[in-house]
Design an enzyme around this catalytic site. Structure first.
Site, PDB file in Angstrom:
ATOM      1  N   LEU A  33       0.845  -1.202   0.000  1.00  0.00           N
ATOM      2  CA  LEU A  33       0.000   0.000   0.000  1.00  0.00           C
ATOM      3  C   LEU A  33       0.873   1.243   0.000  1.00  0.00           C
ATOM      4  O   LEU A  33       0.474   2.303  -0.470  1.00  0.00           O
ATOM      5  CB  LEU A  33      -0.884   0.011   1.250  1.00  0.00           C
ATOM      6  CG  LEU A  33      -1.822  -1.175   1.423  1.00  0.00           C
ATOM      7  CD1 LEU A  33      -2.438  -1.144   2.821  1.00  0.00           C
ATOM      8  CD2 LEU A  33      -2.916  -1.125   0.359  1.00  0.00           C
ATOM      9  N   GLY A  34       2.072   1.077   0.557  1.00  0.00           N
ATOM     10  CA  GLY A  34       2.990   2.208   0.627  1.00  0.00           C
ATOM     11  C   GLY A  34       4.301   1.764   1.231  1.00  0.00           C
ATOM     12  O   GLY A  34       4.416   0.654   1.739  1.00  0.00           O
ATOM     13  N   THR A  38      -2.782   4.988   5.245  1.00  0.00           N
ATOM     14  CA  THR A  38      -1.500   4.508   4.729  1.00  0.00           C
ATOM     15  C   THR A  38      -0.464   5.631   4.829  1.00  0.00           C
ATOM     16  O   THR A  38       0.659   5.414   5.293  1.00  0.00           O
ATOM     17  CB  THR A  38      -1.645   4.006   3.285  1.00  0.00           C
ATOM     18  OG1 THR A  38      -2.602   2.936   3.279  1.00  0.00           O
ATOM     19  CG2 THR A  38      -0.324   3.497   2.735  1.00  0.00           C
ATOM     20  N   GLU A  64       2.974   5.625   6.955  1.00  0.00           N
ATOM     21  CA  GLU A  64       4.284   5.803   6.298  1.00  0.00           C
ATOM     22  C   GLU A  64       4.995   7.051   6.803  1.00  0.00           C
ATOM     23  O   GLU A  64       6.229   7.056   6.954  1.00  0.00           O
ATOM     24  CB  GLU A  64       4.129   5.854   4.777  1.00  0.00           C
ATOM     25  CG  GLU A  64       3.472   4.627   4.138  1.00  0.00           C
ATOM     26  CD  GLU A  64       4.107   3.293   4.484  1.00  0.00           C
ATOM     27  OE1 GLU A  64       5.290   3.264   4.889  1.00  0.00           O
ATOM     28  OE2 GLU A  64       3.412   2.261   4.360  1.00  0.00           O
ATOM     29  N   HIS A  82       6.760   6.311   9.894  1.00  0.00           N
ATOM     30  CA  HIS A  82       8.111   5.775   9.620  1.00  0.00           C
ATOM     31  C   HIS A  82       9.085   6.901   9.251  1.00  0.00           C
ATOM     32  O   HIS A  82      10.240   6.898   9.673  1.00  0.00           O
ATOM     33  CB  HIS A  82       8.082   4.796   8.443  1.00  0.00           C
ATOM     34  CG  HIS A  82       7.483   3.459   8.730  1.00  0.00           C
ATOM     35  ND1 HIS A  82       7.797   2.717   9.836  1.00  0.00           N
ATOM     36  CD2 HIS A  82       6.599   2.702   8.013  1.00  0.00           C
ATOM     37  CE1 HIS A  82       7.128   1.562   9.800  1.00  0.00           C
ATOM     38  NE2 HIS A  82       6.389   1.539   8.695  1.00  0.00           N
ATOM     39  N   HIS A  85       7.387  -0.389  13.408  1.00  0.00           N
ATOM     40  CA  HIS A  85       6.122  -1.114  13.572  1.00  0.00           C
ATOM     41  C   HIS A  85       5.916  -1.477  15.037  1.00  0.00           C
ATOM     42  O   HIS A  85       6.865  -1.821  15.756  1.00  0.00           O
ATOM     43  CB  HIS A  85       6.114  -2.385  12.712  1.00  0.00           C
ATOM     44  CG  HIS A  85       6.016  -2.077  11.252  1.00  0.00           C
ATOM     45  ND1 HIS A  85       6.819  -2.681  10.310  1.00  0.00           N
ATOM     46  CD2 HIS A  85       5.205  -1.223  10.577  1.00  0.00           C
ATOM     47  CE1 HIS A  85       6.501  -2.204   9.110  1.00  0.00           C
ATOM     48  NE2 HIS A  85       5.530  -1.310   9.244  1.00  0.00           N
ATOM     49  N   VAL A  92       9.713   2.152  21.890  1.00  0.00           N
ATOM     50  CA  VAL A  92       8.763   3.085  22.504  1.00  0.00           C
ATOM     51  C   VAL A  92       8.244   2.399  23.767  1.00  0.00           C
ATOM     52  O   VAL A  92       7.844   1.239  23.722  1.00  0.00           O
ATOM     53  CB  VAL A  92       7.596   3.404  21.536  1.00  0.00           C
ATOM     54  CG1 VAL A  92       6.500   4.191  22.241  1.00  0.00           C
ATOM     55  CG2 VAL A  92       8.108   4.172  20.313  1.00  0.00           C
TER      56      VAL A  92
END
Ligand code: ARG
Ligand code: ZN
Length: 253
Positions: A122-123, A159, A163, A166, A172, A187
């Site tokens: 998707l990306g 999406t 992204e 990121h 993730h 995190v």
């Protein structure tokens, strides 16, 4: 950081068919979602489970289409280019004029977003610290924005939210270790979780002994459908802030 930081955006619309030459309304719909999600004013914010509501963060980031081009002239922040490439692999060819794509604007001043026919994802995104000419995010046109060619269940604009997470150095939420319990997203306020979640899970989804509340699958950095993701955490906002104070500091006022 107290103040809101605004990131100038250039959208490269790289199209092989007329349909892929998406309209301004679709681009605007994507910017609107980003400005909701990164300010925690998304209309679905109230769906965050009670136990995590206090952790949901306003990342204090806003996005606006660039009004000044690299040469100093006026722009609407959109570059349109017709290509002979029917479908791009996630290999950065879309980022270069001489490979049928559209070359990046200076990555220290613009967030480059390429929208195209993309194969296999998707990306995808570049993390901070990579080469400037490949910096930015690439989004499949049918997973971009909320109108036009955007297709359910990826027509919520998430999406790009994922992204750009990121791009601000977020990993993730499951820690990218397959289904293991040893990976980390670096995190502290996201629960340790085994693998990725898909679709529209029901709360709770327990893994890696993270009960009773389980995985934070409604986080933008999981892999659920657009309608099922609606939060960043304060820890993630701090990590984005660190990226902004470090490798992305050219975007600070
Ligand atoms: N890189 C991910 C993929 O291609 C993006 C996932 C985005 N998720 C979403 N619900 N929009 O699968
Ligand atoms: Zn991802």
């Amino acid at each position: 950081r107290e103040e809101v930081v605004t990131i100038p955006v250039v959208v490269h619309v790289v199209h092989h068919t007329p349909e892929q030459d998406i309209g301004q309304d679709q681009i605007d719909s994507q910017l609107k979602v980003l400005n909701q999600d990164f300010r925690r004013v998304n209309p679905d914010a109230a769906k965050v489970p009670e136990v995590w509501r206090e952790r949901a963060a306003d990342a204090r980031l806003e996005f606006k289409l660039a009004d000044t081009a690299p040469d100093g002239g006026p722009t609407d922040g959109v570059v349109r280019r017709r290509t002979d490439v029917p479908e791009f692999a996630p290999d950065d060819t879309v980022k270069f004029d001489d490979q049928g794509g559209s070359s990046a604007w200076p990555a220290d001043r613009y967030l480059n977003i390429w929208v195209c026919q993309l194969r296999g994802a998707l990306g995808y995104a570049a993390f901070p610290g990579g080469p400037a000419d490949a910096d930015g995010v690439v989004i499949l046109h049918s997973a971009f924005g909320t109108t036009g060619t955007a297709e359910s269940p990826y027509d919520g604009g998430r999406t790009a939210t994922h992204e750009i997470g990121h791009w601000f150095n977020l990993r993730h939420i499951w820690g990218d270790d397959g289904d293991g319990c040893s990976g980390t997203d670096f995190v502290d306020d996201t629960p340790n979780q085994a693998g990725l979640n898909r679709g529209t899970p029901t709360f709770p989804q327990v893994s890696c002994g993270n009960g009773p509340d389980g995985d934070m699958f409604m986080n933008y950095m999981d892999y659920v459908e657009d309608a099922a993701m609606f939060m960043f955490t304060k820890g993630q906002a701090e990590r984005m802030d660190a990226a902004l104070a470090g490798p992305r500091s050219s975007f600070l006022p």
